[in-house]
Write a protein that holds these residues in place. Structure first.
Motif, mmCIF file in Angstrom:
data_model
loop_
_atom_site.group_PDB
_atom_site.id
_atom_site.type_symbol
_atom_site.label_atom_id
_atom_site.label_comp_id
_atom_site.label_asym_id
_atom_site.label_seq_id
_atom_site.Cartn_x
_atom_site.Cartn_y
_atom_site.Cartn_z
ATOM 1 N N LEU A 87 -16.093 31.744 12.689
ATOM 2 C CA LEU A 87 -15.011 31.744 11.710
ATOM 3 C C LEU A 87 -13.727 32.279 12.321
ATOM 4 N N ASP A 88 -12.615 31.908 11.735
ATOM 5 C CA ASP A 88 -11.331 32.508 12.073
ATOM 6 C C ASP A 88 -10.615 32.728 10.759
ATOM 7 N N GLY A 89 -9.563 33.512 10.802
ATOM 8 C CA GLY A 89 -8.816 33.803 9.587
ATOM 9 C C GLY A 89 -7.342 33.910 9.867
ATOM 10 N N ASP A 90 -6.553 33.690 8.832
ATOM 11 C CA ASP A 90 -5.108 33.756 8.981
ATOM 12 C C ASP A 90 -4.660 35.147 9.440
ATOM 13 N N SER A 91 -5.406 36.167 9.051
ATOM 14 C CA SER A 91 -5.102 37.542 9.463
ATOM 15 C C SER A 91 -6.244 38.132 10.270
ATOM 16 N N GLY A 92 -7.005 37.280 10.942
ATOM 17 C CA GLY A 92 -8.155 37.746 11.702
ATOM 18 C C GLY A 92 -9.411 37.748 10.847
ATOM 19 N N VAL A 93 -10.516 38.145 11.451
ATOM 20 C CA VAL A 93 -11.811 38.188 10.774
ATOM 21 C C VAL A 93 -12.398 39.575 10.974
ATOM 22 N N THR A 94 -12.806 40.205 9.885
ATOM 23 C CA THR A 94 -13.406 41.538 9.967
ATOM 24 C C THR A 94 -14.926 41.427 9.999
ATOM 25 N N LEU A 95 -15.558 42.519 10.324
ATOM 26 C CA LEU A 95 -17.016 42.580 10.283
ATOM 27 C C LEU A 95 -17.504 42.289 8.869
ATOM 28 N N GLN A 96 -16.788 42.811 7.865
ATOM 29 C CA GLN A 96 -17.174 42.576 6.474
ATOM 30 C C GLN A 96 -17.099 41.095 6.118
ATOM 31 N N ASP A 97 -16.097 40.394 6.659
ATOM 32 C CA ASP A 97 -15.987 38.946 6.426
ATOM 33 C C ASP A 97 -17.227 38.227 6.949
ATOM 34 N N CYS A 98 -17.676 38.610 8.145
ATOM 35 C CA CYS A 98 -18.871 37.997 8.745
ATOM 36 C C CYS A 98 -20.115 38.308 7.909
ATOM 37 N N LEU A 99 -20.208 39.554 7.452
ATOM 38 C CA LEU A 99 -21.343 39.934 6.598
ATOM 39 C C LEU A 99 -21.338 39.149 5.290
ATOM 40 N N ASP A 100 -20.169 39.007 4.681
ATOM 41 C CA ASP A 100 -20.060 38.264 3.421
ATOM 42 C C ASP A 100 -20.477 36.806 3.605
ATOM 43 N N ALA A 101 -20.044 36.188 4.697
ATOM 44 C CA ALA A 101 -20.415 34.790 4.966
ATOM 45 C C ALA A 101 -21.920 34.675 5.195
ATOM 46 N N SER A 102 -22.470 35.610 5.954
ATOM 47 C CA SER A 102 -23.904 35.607 6.223
ATOM 48 C C SER A 102 -24.700 35.738 4.924
ATOM 49 N N ARG A 103 -24.282 36.665 4.076
ATOM 50 C CA ARG A 103 -24.984 36.868 2.800
ATOM 51 C C ARG A 103 -24.871 35.647 1.892
ATOM 52 N N ALA A 104 -23.724 34.996 1.906
ATOM 53 C CA ALA A 104 -23.534 33.809 1.064
ATOM 54 C C ALA A 104 -24.529 32.716 1.431
ATOM 55 N N ILE A 105 -24.914 32.679 2.693
ATOM 56 C CA ILE A 105 -25.895 31.685 3.131
ATOM 57 C C ILE A 105 -27.315 32.210 2.934
ATOM 58 N N GLU A 106 -27.600 33.372 3.514
ATOM 59 C CA GLU A 106 -28.979 33.892 3.506
ATOM 60 C C GLU A 106 -29.528 34.156 2.113
ATOM 61 N N PHE A 107 -28.714 34.690 1.209
ATOM 62 C CA PHE A 107 -29.210 35.040 -0.123
ATOM 63 C C PHE A 107 -29.485 33.813 -0.982
ATOM 64 N N ASN A 108 -29.040 32.647 -0.513
ATOM 65 C CA ASN A 108 -29.257 31.419 -1.274
ATOM 66 C C ASN A 108 -30.238 30.467 -0.595
ATOM 67 N N MET A 109 -30.923 30.965 0.419
ATOM 68 C CA MET A 109 -31.925 30.167 1.131
ATOM 69 C C MET A 109 -33.279 30.860 1.023
ATOM 70 N N ASP A 110 -34.331 30.070 1.001
ATOM 71 C CA ASP A 110 -35.692 30.607 0.924
ATOM 72 C C ASP A 110 -36.320 30.529 2.313
#
Length: 155
Positions: A38-61
């Protein structure tokens, strides 16, 4: 729904909510190791990476389909690939390798949808007499001619 399509859908849903972030790359290995860059207009934080990971993992079995997931930010060693990435780096020095293997270094001055403009600064011999003169020149480069573009790291 197919596994890969589901991952892509979940990632795009996350990015639709987080409009400051954008996808650079999504890779799937044969053993279902997933890498999201990922990239971001103002950079990417560790929290951004965690949020993206959770958005995928928590919705997969994982009982249904086992996989590993790695979400990371595009680092300085990652080439710039989208106009949005170039725009974020306006004013910075870039090292560019063109499709014809020519190397160019210059300051990113302008970003358009189909090309960028670099300010090239160099010295060239005087037309008359001895010595050299400083030259500053704008060079437009279409994205189609860029093989690789990196932010120049200066110390």
């Amino acid at each position: 729904m197919e596994f890969r399509k589901k991952i892509e859908e979940l990632l795009h849903q996350f990015l639709a909510e987080r409009t400051d972030l954008f996808l650079i790359d999504l890779k799937f290995s044969a053993s279902d190791d997933i890498t999201v860059i990922l990239d971001g207009d103002s950079g990417v934080t560790l929290q951004d990476c965690l949020d993206a990971s959770r958005a995928i993992e928590f919705n997969m079995d994982r009982e249904e389909h086992d996989f590993s997931l790695q979400v990371m930010s595009a680092g300085l060693s990652e080439p710039l690939v989208t106009p949005r990435q170039f725009r974020k780096n306006l004013g910075r020095e870039l090292d560019i390798l063109l499709a014809d293997s020519t190397k160019i270094e210059g300051e990113l001055a302008k970003v358009e949808e189909d090309h960028i403009t670099l300010v090239l600064r160099y010295r060239k011999p005087k037309e008359i007499g001895k010595g050299k003169v400083d030259v500053e020149e704008d060079k437009e480069i279409p994205y189609t001619e860029i093989k690789k573009a990196l932010v120049a790291i200066k110390f």
